[in-house]
Design an enzyme around this catalytic site. Structure first.
Site, PDB file in Angstrom:
ATOM      1  N   THR A 227      47.219  30.000 -25.798  1.00 45.01           N
ATOM      2  CA  THR A 227      46.059  29.126 -25.927  1.00 45.01           C
ATOM      3  C   THR A 227      46.489  27.688 -26.187  1.00 45.01           C
ATOM      4  O   THR A 227      47.565  27.440 -26.763  1.00 45.01           O
ATOM      5  CB  THR A 227      45.160  29.593 -27.089  1.00 45.01           C
ATOM      6  OG1 THR A 227      44.160  28.607 -27.374  1.00 45.01           O
ATOM      7  CG2 THR A 227      45.967  29.804 -28.364  1.00 45.01           C
ATOM      8  N   ASP A 228      45.647  26.735 -25.816  1.00 48.20           N
ATOM      9  CA  ASP A 228      45.924  25.332 -26.116  1.00 48.20           C
ATOM     10  C   ASP A 228      45.885  25.051 -27.615  1.00 48.20           C
ATOM     11  O   ASP A 228      46.416  24.033 -28.089  1.00 48.20           O
ATOM     12  CB  ASP A 228      44.949  24.408 -25.376  1.00 48.20           C
ATOM     13  CG  ASP A 228      43.479  24.679 -25.692  1.00 48.20           C
ATOM     14  OD1 ASP A 228      43.186  25.525 -26.564  1.00 48.20           O
ATOM     15  OD2 ASP A 228      42.607  24.054 -25.051  1.00 48.20           O
ATOM     16  N   GLU A 229      45.291  25.951 -28.392  1.00 44.28           N
ATOM     17  CA  GLU A 229      45.165  25.719 -29.832  1.00 44.28           C
ATOM     18  C   GLU A 229      46.501  25.758 -30.568  1.00 44.28           C
ATOM     19  O   GLU A 229      46.587  25.307 -31.718  1.00 44.28           O
ATOM     20  CB  GLU A 229      44.188  26.728 -30.451  1.00 44.28           C
ATOM     21  CG  GLU A 229      42.763  26.548 -29.974  1.00 44.28           C
ATOM     22  CD  GLU A 229      41.753  27.270 -30.839  1.00 44.28           C
ATOM     23  OE1 GLU A 229      41.960  27.326 -32.070  1.00 44.28           O
ATOM     24  OE2 GLU A 229      40.771  27.793 -30.286  1.00 44.28           O
TER      25      GLU A 229
END
Length: 350
Positions: free
Chosen positions: A131-133
């Site tokens: 994820t980009d998180e």
């Protein structure tokens, strides 16, 4: 029947996984597609009704944390490709039960990696869907694949930790791993705890869109069909040992998102849009945005082709046509702070 390739998808009954499984089954009848899924609350067997009777589809109900089951799967099937999507993903829940996220997201990945690496049939590619998180909040910068990982909540911390495990298997064993980091993926069949289906679900029940906190949060949204095409490009052309960002460039402020959905679903005048929005207390830690560069994947030929207007219209239409796909959950199950039902104010002449 013998198949040219066997693909294992973990979490294949979830939102993204079911779209990937459906695509693989339909476009590659000469491949055997195995779906390993525990069928958690955010999954539905209905997501795969269209392929469940297909000869090249196999469903295994089980937990990726089960060493015995995962080991048995790799030793009884000649698995060529793994797409590892099985994970706990809801940020609010990760603050409440971080140990559950640690178990599934980290230990489940370790079990899967070990079984795949020790399998008698060598895996060609192991795609870990992240994820980009994991980058943490981006205010004045745009993250590329070399940016440091600075996760800011238990969910993203467990995804980052799992990435380090994946990297170790590449560095120590040259096990053929690839990592993808994508923006928020949305589209039909997504469970109603994520922001777009959450807003839609609330509006369908004549309730306000609840927005956590008043900070100017925004998210980059990627339509699920574009995500699936990205996975297929990675499978075909991705270089083992690499990381690929998968971003759309479509950044939408959360308040604007709510107003767009209110306008589409409730069809009220612009002056009344804010009547359908309620600000509630924020979660312990919130990131304002996650901008990423996707040039590395684009150089392989991938582009996000579904624009925001097309994607959100397809999504809303699907939820309108399938109002009973997900059971009507309680507010606690949805992780939504309770909002009052909206009762239109009486106006002159009405």
């Amino acid at each position: 029947m013998s198949y040219n390739k066997t693909v294992l998808v973990t979490g294949g009954s979830g939102f993204i996984g079911s779209h990937l499984v459906t695509h693989l089954v339909n476009t590659h009848p000469d491949w055997r597609i195995i779906n390993l899924d525990i069928l958690d609350y955010c999954c539905s067997r209905r997501s795969l009704e269209s392929v469940e009777d297909r000869a090249n589809y196999t469903f295994i109900k089980g937990d990726v944390c089960s060493h015995r089951l995962v080991h048995h799967t790799f030793h009884t099937h000649t698995i060529d490709v793994v797409f590892h999507l099985a994970a706990k993903t809801h940020v609010e829940s990760s603050f409440k039960s971080p140990s559950d996220f640690k178990l599934v997201n980290i230990e489940g990945t370790r079990v899967l990696l070990k079984a795949a690496q020790q399998a008698p049939h060598r895996v060609e590619k192991f795609v870990y869907v992240s994820t980009d998180e994991v980058y943490g909040p981006g205010i004045d910068q745009i993250f590329d694949e070399s940016s440091p990982l600075r996760p800011s909540n238990p969910y993203s911390a467990t995804k980052a930790a799992a990435e380090f495990l994946v990297r170790i298997y590449w560095e120590k064993y040259k096990f053929p791993v690839i990592i993808t980091r994508s923006n928020n993926i949305y589209g039909p069949r997504q469970y109603t705890e994520k922001v777009i289906p959450r807003f839609i679900s609330l509006l369908q029940r004549n309730q306000r869109c609840t927005i956590q906190g008043t900070l100017p949060k925004s998210r980059h949204f990627l339509f699920v069909e574009d995500a699936i095409s990205g996975f297929m490009v990675v499978l075909e052309k991705g270089i083992v040992g690499e990381v690929y960002n998968m971003g759309s460039g479509c950044e939408i402020p959360i308040v604007q998102l709510a107003k767009e959905l209110i306008s589409m679903i409730k069809k009220v005048p612009d002056a009344e849009l804010t009547d359908w929005i309620e600000f509630v207390p924020d979660r312990p830690k919130v990131d304002l945005r996650y901008p990423i560069h996707s040039e590395r994947l684009q150089r392989l030929g991938w582009r996000a082709t579904v624009g925001w207007t097309e994607g959100i219209n397809k999504t809303v239409k699907w939820y309108e046509e399938n109002p009973d796909f997900w059971p009507d959950p309680s507010e606690d199950k949805l992780h939504i702070p309770k909002a009052e039902t909206v009762r239109p104010a009486l106006r002159p002449g009405l």
